[in-house]
Design an enzyme around this catalytic site. Structure first.
Site, PDB file in Angstrom:
ATOM      1  N   ARG A 175      -8.804  10.175  11.556  1.00 30.92           N
ATOM      2  CA  ARG A 175      -8.760   9.012  12.453  1.00 30.92           C
ATOM      3  C   ARG A 175      -7.841   9.235  13.644  1.00 30.92           C
ATOM      4  NH1 ARG A 175     -10.140   3.513   9.102  1.00 30.92           N
ATOM      5  NH2 ARG A 175     -12.051   4.382   8.230  1.00 30.92           N
ATOM      6  N   ASP A 196      -1.492  -2.888  11.165  1.00 28.76           N
ATOM      7  CA  ASP A 196      -2.599  -1.982  11.452  1.00 28.76           C
ATOM      8  C   ASP A 196      -2.461  -1.427  12.861  1.00 28.76           C
ATOM      9  OD1 ASP A 196      -3.801  -2.183   9.041  1.00 28.76           O
ATOM     10  OD2 ASP A 196      -5.424  -3.502   9.678  1.00 28.76           O
ATOM     11  N   GLU A 234     -18.085   5.043   0.235  1.00 30.41           N
ATOM     12  CA  GLU A 234     -18.434   4.086   1.279  1.00 30.41           C
ATOM     13  C   GLU A 234     -19.944   3.873   1.275  1.00 30.41           C
ATOM     14  OE1 GLU A 234     -16.276   2.536   3.126  1.00 30.41           O
ATOM     15  OE2 GLU A 234     -14.459   3.750   3.142  1.00 30.41           O
ATOM     16  N   ARG A 286     -15.198   7.552   9.586  1.00 27.41           N
ATOM     17  CA  ARG A 286     -15.503   6.739   8.407  1.00 27.41           C
ATOM     18  C   ARG A 286     -16.193   7.637   7.395  1.00 27.41           C
ATOM     19  NH1 ARG A 286     -15.335   1.594   7.088  1.00 27.41           N
ATOM     20  NH2 ARG A 286     -16.764   0.798   5.500  1.00 27.41           N
ATOM     21  N   GLU A 295       0.825  10.930   3.656  1.00 29.08           N
ATOM     22  CA  GLU A 295       1.299   9.631   3.188  1.00 29.08           C
ATOM     23  C   GLU A 295       2.809   9.667   3.003  1.00 29.08           C
ATOM     24  OE1 GLU A 295      -0.945   7.055   2.361  1.00 29.08           O
ATOM     25  OE2 GLU A 295       0.278   5.676   1.166  1.00 29.08           O
ATOM     26  N   GLU A 330      -9.322   1.100  13.403  1.00 29.65           N
ATOM     27  CA  GLU A 330      -8.058   1.061  12.675  1.00 29.65           C
ATOM     28  C   GLU A 330      -7.747   2.495  12.291  1.00 29.65           C
ATOM     29  OE1 GLU A 330      -7.632  -0.496   8.596  1.00 29.65           O
ATOM     30  OE2 GLU A 330      -5.943   0.883   8.904  1.00 29.65           O
ATOM     31  N   ASN A 344      -1.940   2.743   9.269  1.00 29.68           N
ATOM     32  CA  ASN A 344      -1.236   1.508   8.974  1.00 29.68           C
ATOM     33  C   ASN A 344       0.172   1.813   8.495  1.00 29.68           C
ATOM     34  OD1 ASN A 344      -1.367   2.146   6.176  1.00 29.68           O
ATOM     35  ND2 ASN A 344      -3.460   1.395   6.160  1.00 29.68           N
ATOM     36  N   CYS A 392      -0.254   7.052  -2.514  1.00 34.19           N
ATOM     37  CA  CYS A 392       1.082   6.675  -2.979  1.00 34.19           C
ATOM     38  C   CYS A 392       1.223   6.475  -4.493  1.00 34.19           C
ATOM     39  CB  CYS A 392       1.612   5.472  -2.213  1.00 34.19           C
ATOM     40  SG  CYS A 392       0.579   4.005  -2.338  1.00 34.19           S
ATOM     41  N   CYS A 418       4.871   2.236   2.532  1.00 31.83           N
ATOM     42  CA  CYS A 418       4.189   3.490   2.804  1.00 31.83           C
ATOM     43  C   CYS A 418       3.377   3.369   4.079  1.00 31.83           C
ATOM     44  CB  CYS A 418       3.284   3.873   1.644  1.00 31.83           C
ATOM     45  SG  CYS A 418       2.085   2.595   1.269  1.00 31.83           S
ATOM     46  N   ARG A 465     -13.101   7.803  -1.066  1.00 32.08           N
ATOM     47  CA  ARG A 465     -13.596   6.435  -1.257  1.00 32.08           C
ATOM     48  C   ARG A 465     -15.100   6.431  -1.065  1.00 32.08           C
ATOM     49  NH1 ARG A 465      -8.956   2.510   1.438  1.00 32.08           N
ATOM     50  NH2 ARG A 465      -7.243   3.591   0.391  1.00 32.08           N
TER      51      ARG A 465
END
Lengths: 510, 510
Positions: free
Chosen positions: B476, B422, B342, B351, B359, B440, B443, B310, B469, B340
């Site tokens: 996922r 979530d 991780e 993950r 988005e 999760e 969201n 976003c 957003c 990201r």
């Protein structure tokens, strides 16, 4: 070519007098096989020679001289292996290491370089008459084993060549041209789109934000490419990684020159928040990124953002043997942008640092790829003639020095199979069709076995495998279309309108 | 709170005796307005005071003490402005600079910190009884002007708080739950997909290559999100930059803590090939990337790869005033992966470090967003219940320390409008529905005016604007579906099959 190497073999323990004698005898009388193995029969006179040797109790020193067939460094390694065998069995002595103490490469020159040449690992380069004399010192075994010297010789000759052809641009040759089409506009698309507020420049160099109307155009280009070209030919979609580690570019050869344009990526040195506390606190206090402190907390780069989309697609088949029923393998990726660091200043969306492409990749037998290339060119022609209705052409473009040095099949029509076909469109805002610079808006390449070899991709029947790819740039397709057709969608070709539909509403700013 | 500041004003030239007298008189008798302006009426007794001053010919030194209302550093700047006026007009003397020589912040503590606290710019922190005494030295005018001191005070209290609540996890509260659904499998999707050869791990940590069958699944998820959720609600597609400069994260606040997970991006220091010649030559000789030499030729990082999608979408509206007829503005982006960093080790495709999301971002009046959120939740429920037919739930998740310190509306149902819902799915391979950890998988957030303020996005009628957003993660969604429905597509729900069609053929390896 004369390659003069002084190699030293350091022993694990002192040799007895008997051992010294044995080695002397071996070097003097029993190295013939080592020296001639691999030399073409008609070139036996140019076989390498051991011209000197010196054996002390802990060190064997040998001077080797060779021409181009079986080179001195290869002999040095062969000698290490045979000496190891000899000394290990009879005297329980091993060779701790081999060092190329001094390696002198005398290379004949057809052209005398105008400027000094520098090459890593080469301590000195001397031009003497028609020879270049390169001196290297203290080379380790890996260096001698792994073709480094051979690559240095090639690199030296390339650099001499580049001094004569470098910067002389490209050899361009027309392959085909569409019929002339009267353009509906001669305005620059980016200027028009900016005025409409459909584009926003930034946030960093060569990036744009594409508001809904122009995003819809880019997506239409994507849909046309998929529906009119990729699906009819049997391509299936994959999703390939967009962050590319150096290991992949080491295999594809992109590190032979793409470095000045790559966006490098470094992960954080740690996910531990305490490592980052200072940076985070500084931001919380000043609302600024402390770039120097961030840089300290970055790992070494692991690679870069996508430069070309195909390398990770070849990597997906790394070391795989593919069932022969599968050829040609036809895949494409459209899962994210590519990045190239271009020279500064604002340029239109046809020349950007962040761009979206669809990349089809094909792997198969040479004859399959030759046939496929024809079919792809037909489909492309259909899109540009019947859907876009634009004026375009194809060309065969070769760096000038390659064309001159016979490194490409430019002279022979039949050798044109491998190589890259550039597609170019007339951009009326740049001038008339005869004199203005056209836009290279996509390409199509067959690269032979370069990548299939690099990634050891095999056919289950062990047949020769070639590969190729085609970069379909969404921004460049869009500019090619808009530059000739303008932004009044009522006047657009019917076939294009079928795909596009209507512009989505642009958000009104005041 | 007691803020004790010694400020010094360096003059452009010496003051005459008359000037010194004038300043003394001004400070003693005419600073009342400066000192009380902005102090609430009922707190006038806590107004700042000038408790000492010292005027030499080139330097004015002032000691200011304040409570929390109108703080000493603000007074120091007000004083600079009024002194400038006074000295400039009558004596042609300017103030060259103002320095906070020593600033002592005495802060009351409700809890005594257990561990030492460090804060940039703060030279010493002393705990004395129920007070913390922070000492700062040699602060420049920018520092005094730009709220740095206020942010330091907040940061100090946050750090004390974090010592008590840090690491205590999250407060989780169920909002809704679908009906129980018997899963068709209890196998781990990633393990299954790897066994089929549909996935390949790599090429770097947390990345995967998605072969055609799984790519088709990810694209189906995308299509469902667009056709069932985004289009019916009126969202239009944009294409947002995927490389995000620090300047954007400075505004969104992502630099308040995302640093340990960001993939940083550095352009080359130059496109000049000669700068890169050594790196390129080393590669040509050794076929290796010389990472240390590449790092030397990288610019400072300009930002990072997309962390959340976003921020560049808000940036597109930076400083814009939007016509009120446009609200709610409804846009979405799906133009590339997010990254990201991780923690290591192989984990499933649920993950990953490189992931694809759609988005949607929405900007509008609070009541519009409240209504939109309801509608989006209805559409999501339809997809998960009627198309996926999976078992899922929604939850309200708040970091524990926020829940405890009343920083969130956890206690009041009516304050639940802002915040993040979530969505979680049961992953049968992890255990039974009651005890296992659910995934999760997306969201939905309304963030109030945080981003509209940060980017000065305005309504033409100057109404309050909120934004929100929702991150729709393709991997996922896919894992949520496969974990319960398995890979036998014959058994999949009819509505899902309508979207999916048939698996494309996977390439056969031998």
């Amino acid at each position: 070519m004369k390659l003069h190497l002084n190699a030293e073999y350091l022993l694990s323990k002192p040799l007895t007098g008997e051992g010294v004698q044995k080695v002397k005898k071996y070097i003097a009388e029993e190295t013939k096989e080592i020296l001639v193995k691999g030399v073409p029969k008609e070139k036996l006179s140019e076989s390498p020679k051991i011209i000197d040797s010196n054996i002390s109790d802990e060190l064997i020193s040998v001077t080797i001289e060779s021409g181009t067939y079986v080179r001195s460094h290869a002999v040095a390694i062969r000698l290490k292996n045979s000496l190891s065998l000899l000394l290990g069995k009879e005297f329980k002595v091993g060779i701790k290491k081999v060092v190329g103490k001094k390696y002198t490469l005398t290379l004949e020159l057809e052209k005398i370089p105008k400027d000094p040449i520098k090459i890593p690992f080469v301590d000195n380069i001397l031009i003497e008459g028609n020879n270049a004399i390169l001196t290297l010192n203290d080379l380790d075994e890996e260096f001698l084993t792994k073709n480094h010297v051979d690559r240095i010789i090639n690199l030296f000759y390339d650099k001499v060549e580049a001094q004569f052809w470098g910067g002389k641009g490209e050899h361009w040759e027309l392959i085909s041209k569409s019929k002339n089409i009267d353009p509906l506009t001669n305005k620059d698309p980016t200027t028009e789109l900016l005025a409409l507020g459909w584009l926003k420049q930034g946030p960093s160099q060569g990036q744009w934000f594409y508001h809904a109307p122009i995003a819809a155009l880019l997506r239409t280009m994507e849909r046309i490419a998929i529906e009119e070209i990729l699906k009819p030919l049997g391509f299936i979609e994959v999703i390939a990684p967009k962050l590319v580690p150096f290991e992949i570019w080491e295999k594809t050869g992109h590190l032979s020159g793409s470095e000045p344009e790559i966006y490098y990526v470094s992960p954080p040195i740690s996910r531990d928040i305490s490592v980052w506390e200072e940076v985070i606190d500084l931001y919380k206090i000043t609302k600024k990124a402390y770039v120097d402190k961030i840089r300290e907390r970055m790992r070494d780069p692991i690679g870069g953002m996508t430069y070309a989309q195909c390398p990770p697609m070849y990597w997906a088949f790394d070391g795989k043997t593919i069932d022969d029923s599968e050829f040609p393998v036809l895949i494409y990726d459209r899962s994210g942008p590519s990045y190239r660091w271009e020279a500064g200043g604002r340029q239109g969306i046809e020349r950007v640092n962040e761009f979206w492409r669809i990349e089809p990749v094909f792997i198969g037998y040479p004859d399959q790829l030759i046939e496929l290339k024809e079919k792809m060119m037909e489909r492309y022609a259909y899109v540009f003639d019947k859907i876009f209705e634009i004026e375009w052409r194809t060309a065969w473009v070769t760096p000038f020095y390659m064309a001159q040095s016979g490194q490409t099949g430019i002279e022979k029509e039949t050798e044109r199979i491998k190589g890259t076909v550039d597609y170019e469109s007339w951009i009326p805002s740049r001038g008339n069709r005869e004199e203005s610079e056209w836009l290279e808006f996509q390409n199509l390449s067959i690269v032979g076995d370069k990548y299939t070899k690099a990634f050891s991709i095999k056919s289950s029947k062990n047949k020769e495998l070639w590969s190729g790819c085609s970069g379909i740039g969404l921004q460049r397709w869009t500019v090619s279309f808009l530059a000739q057709k303008g932004l009044d969608s009522d006047k657009w070709p019917k076939e294009f309108k079928k795909y596009f539909g209507e512009f989505p509403r642009q958000i009104k700013f005041v």
